[in-house]
Design an enzyme around this catalytic site. Structure first.
Site, PDB file in Angstrom:
ATOM      1  N   TYR A 141       0.823  -1.210   0.000  1.00 37.80           N
ATOM      2  CA  TYR A 141       0.000   0.000   0.000  1.00 37.80           C
ATOM      3  C   TYR A 141       0.858   1.262   0.000  1.00 37.80           C
ATOM      4  O   TYR A 141       0.432   2.294  -0.493  1.00 37.80           O
ATOM      5  CB  TYR A 141      -0.904   0.031   1.247  1.00 37.80           C
ATOM      6  N   LYS A 191       3.105 -15.268   1.877  1.00 36.97           N
ATOM      7  CA  LYS A 191       3.263 -15.959   0.590  1.00 36.97           C
ATOM      8  C   LYS A 191       4.753 -16.267   0.447  1.00 36.97           C
ATOM      9  O   LYS A 191       5.415 -15.849  -0.511  1.00 36.97           O
ATOM     10  CB  LYS A 191       2.717 -15.071  -0.540  1.00 36.97           C
ATOM     11  N   ASP A 223      -3.163 -18.077   0.016  1.00 41.04           N
ATOM     12  CA  ASP A 223      -4.215 -18.742  -0.773  1.00 41.04           C
ATOM     13  C   ASP A 223      -4.881 -19.844   0.051  1.00 41.04           C
ATOM     14  O   ASP A 223      -6.106 -19.977   0.075  1.00 41.04           O
ATOM     15  CB  ASP A 223      -3.668 -19.274  -2.119  1.00 41.04           C
ATOM     16  N   ASP A 247      -6.371  -6.853   4.060  1.00 34.97           N
ATOM     17  CA  ASP A 247      -7.529  -6.201   3.445  1.00 34.97           C
ATOM     18  C   ASP A 247      -8.464  -7.251   2.869  1.00 34.97           C
ATOM     19  O   ASP A 247      -9.677  -7.232   3.096  1.00 34.97           O
ATOM     20  CB  ASP A 247      -7.043  -5.254   2.339  1.00 34.97           C
ATOM     21  N   ASP A 251     -12.335  -8.989   4.550  1.00 39.01           N
ATOM     22  CA  ASP A 251     -13.662  -8.992   3.915  1.00 39.01           C
ATOM     23  C   ASP A 251     -14.242 -10.405   3.910  1.00 39.01           C
ATOM     24  O   ASP A 251     -15.444 -10.591   4.106  1.00 39.01           O
ATOM     25  CB  ASP A 251     -13.598  -8.457   2.477  1.00 39.01           C
TER      26      ASP A 251
HETATM   27  C1  IPM Z   1     -10.403  -1.183   4.179  1.00 40.18           C
HETATM   28  C2  IPM Z   1     -10.684  -0.530   2.871  1.00 40.18           C
HETATM   29  C3  IPM Z   1      -9.537   0.412   2.537  1.00 40.18           C
HETATM   30  C4  IPM Z   1      -8.282  -0.418   2.412  1.00 40.18           C
HETATM   31  C5  IPM Z   1      -9.778   1.275   1.295  1.00 40.18           C
HETATM   32  C6  IPM Z   1     -11.047   2.075   1.380  1.00 40.18           C
HETATM   33  C7  IPM Z   1      -8.598   2.179   1.021  1.00 40.18           C
HETATM   34  O1  IPM Z   1     -10.894  -1.483   1.884  1.00 40.18           O
HETATM   35  O2  IPM Z   1     -10.239  -0.462   5.183  1.00 40.18           O
HETATM   36  O3  IPM Z   1     -10.360  -2.414   4.224  1.00 40.18           O
HETATM   37  O4  IPM Z   1      -7.995  -0.971   1.347  1.00 40.18           O
HETATM   38  O5  IPM Z   1      -7.562  -0.506   3.404  1.00 40.18           O
HETATM   39 MG    MG Z   2     -10.984  -3.473   2.616  1.00 44.29          MG
END
Ligand code: IPM
Ligand code: MG
Length: 361
Positions: A141, A191, A223, A247, A251
């Site tokens: 990042y 990885k 993975d 990240d 999710d």
């Molecule tokens: C998160 C989001 C952010 C990230 C974005 C909005 C920049 O997806 O906080 O997970 O990638 O960190």
């Molecule tokens: Mg995110």
């Protein structure tokens, strides 16, 4: 206790959620006898519109002066055409790095009331309680060089995946410390079979492990970890990983719990200062319609009480109030399974008010 909280509503559903959640903070303050001084500031798309930059200098200064930051969400289709370094998301990344919030805690807890809202079979997720610890101020990042260049008439895009030893060591220590307060199992995700930077990650995590002989350390390739998270998520207690893998995996973990609308997060520096935000984004498709789920933000306030203000009992009371409204059968649309009976759909305002009432406000 007299502490300063900076509220950054941001874009999309952020402002409407925070309008209501701020009332919860006021109720918590008066009920518990604390003073939380609230101020607000712009970041993200709204800041681009008003000030021409996703992170105005004044916002970063206010954030540095506050004890904690509560953030809604940033981004939206209106600003998609902008180059990456001018997008709303850059405001969020600037806050994370400007405040040195290197440790991002993303707990994925399945409330038993929501077992049917998960896309996985309820026996696979029942009782789920895992914590993802994501490195937040380094990795690909932030790595340099980065950009898009033209070489021999062809565009070439590049980013740099880089971690220094001290960055790995401090996030590993944070994760081991958290594992110690839980079930003492830590899985480091990398990885290392392909990327040198994550071979270093694995080596340094192994070195740190020598200080924590009471915590069981395992390693998984990313993975495989993604697959294991949907196959048998309860094998995990604490997961520690870099910025990009964290990240993505967070999710996945969020969805195990039924909805992205339920997941809070804390981003901490080395001294307990923190920025608290829901893991979900701006959801522009439902913004302004009183449909957004405020519970991830409310649970983020609970994390603020626990990690920055050291008020674990207050945090537990907020979490209990959330459980109580779920027990009452109240659901925002995202956590209302189709065809369910005995549940009542409510909006952002009513859901927040129900939590406030359950809290005893
Ligand atoms: C998160 C989001 C952010 C990230 C974005 C909005 C920049 O997806 O906080 O997970 O990638 O960190
Ligand atoms: Mg995110």
């Amino acid at each position: 206790m007299n502490r300063k909280i900076l509220v950054i509503p941001g874009d999309g559903i952020g402002p409407e959620i925070l309008d209501h959640v701020v009332r919860l903070i006021e109720v918590v303050a008066s009920k518990e006898g604390h003073t939380f001084e609230l101020a607000d500031a712009l970041a993200g798309g709204v800041a681009i519109d008003a000030e021409g930059t996703p992170l105005p200098a004044q916002t970063l200064a206010k954030a540095k002066a506050a004890d904690a930051v509560l953030l809604g969400a940033v981004g939206g289709p209106k600003w998609d055409h902008l180059p990456v370094d001018q997008k709303p998301e850059r405001g969020l990344l600037g806050l994370r790095s400007g405040l040195e919030l290197f440790a991002n805690l993303r707990p994925a807890i399945l409330f038993s009331q929501l077992a049917d809202a998960s896309s996985l079979k309820s026996e696979i997720v029942a009782g789920l309680d895992i914590l993802i610890v994501r490195e937040l101020t380094g990795g690909i990042y932030f790595g340099e060089p980065r950009g898009v260049e033209v070489i021999a008439n062809e565009r070439r895009g590049f980013n740099t995946y880089v971690y220094t030893e001290h960055e790995i060591r401090r996030i590993a220590r944070a994760a081991f410390d958290l594992a110690r307060k839980r079930n003492r199992r830590l899985c480091s995700v990398d990885k290392a079979n392909v990327l040198e930077v994550t071979q270093l990650w694995r080596d340094v995590v192994n070195e740190v492990a020598e200080e924590y002989s009471d915590v069981e350390l395992t390693h998984q390739l990313v993975d495989n970890a993604a697959m294991q998270l949907v196959r048998a998520p309860k094998q995990f207690d604490v997961i520690v990983t870099g910025n990009l893998f964290g990240d993505i995996l967070s999710d996945v973990a969020a969805m195990l719990t039924g909805s992205l609308g339920m997941l809070p997060s804390a981003s901490l520096d080395a001294h307990g200062k923190g920025m608290y935000e829901p893991v979900h984004g701006t959801a522009p498709d439902i913004a302004g319609q009183d449909l957004a789920n405020p519970l991830a933000t409310i649970l983020s306030v609970a994390m603020m009480m626990r990690y920055t203000f050291d008020l674990p009992e207050v945090a537990a009371r907020i979490e209990a109030a959330v459980e109580a409204v779920l027990d009452q059968g109240l659901r925002t649309r995202d956590i209302l399974p189709e065809g369910s009976t005995g549940l009542q759909q409510v909006g952002t305002a009513a859901m927040t008010q129900a939590v406030i009432d359950a809290y005893g406000g």
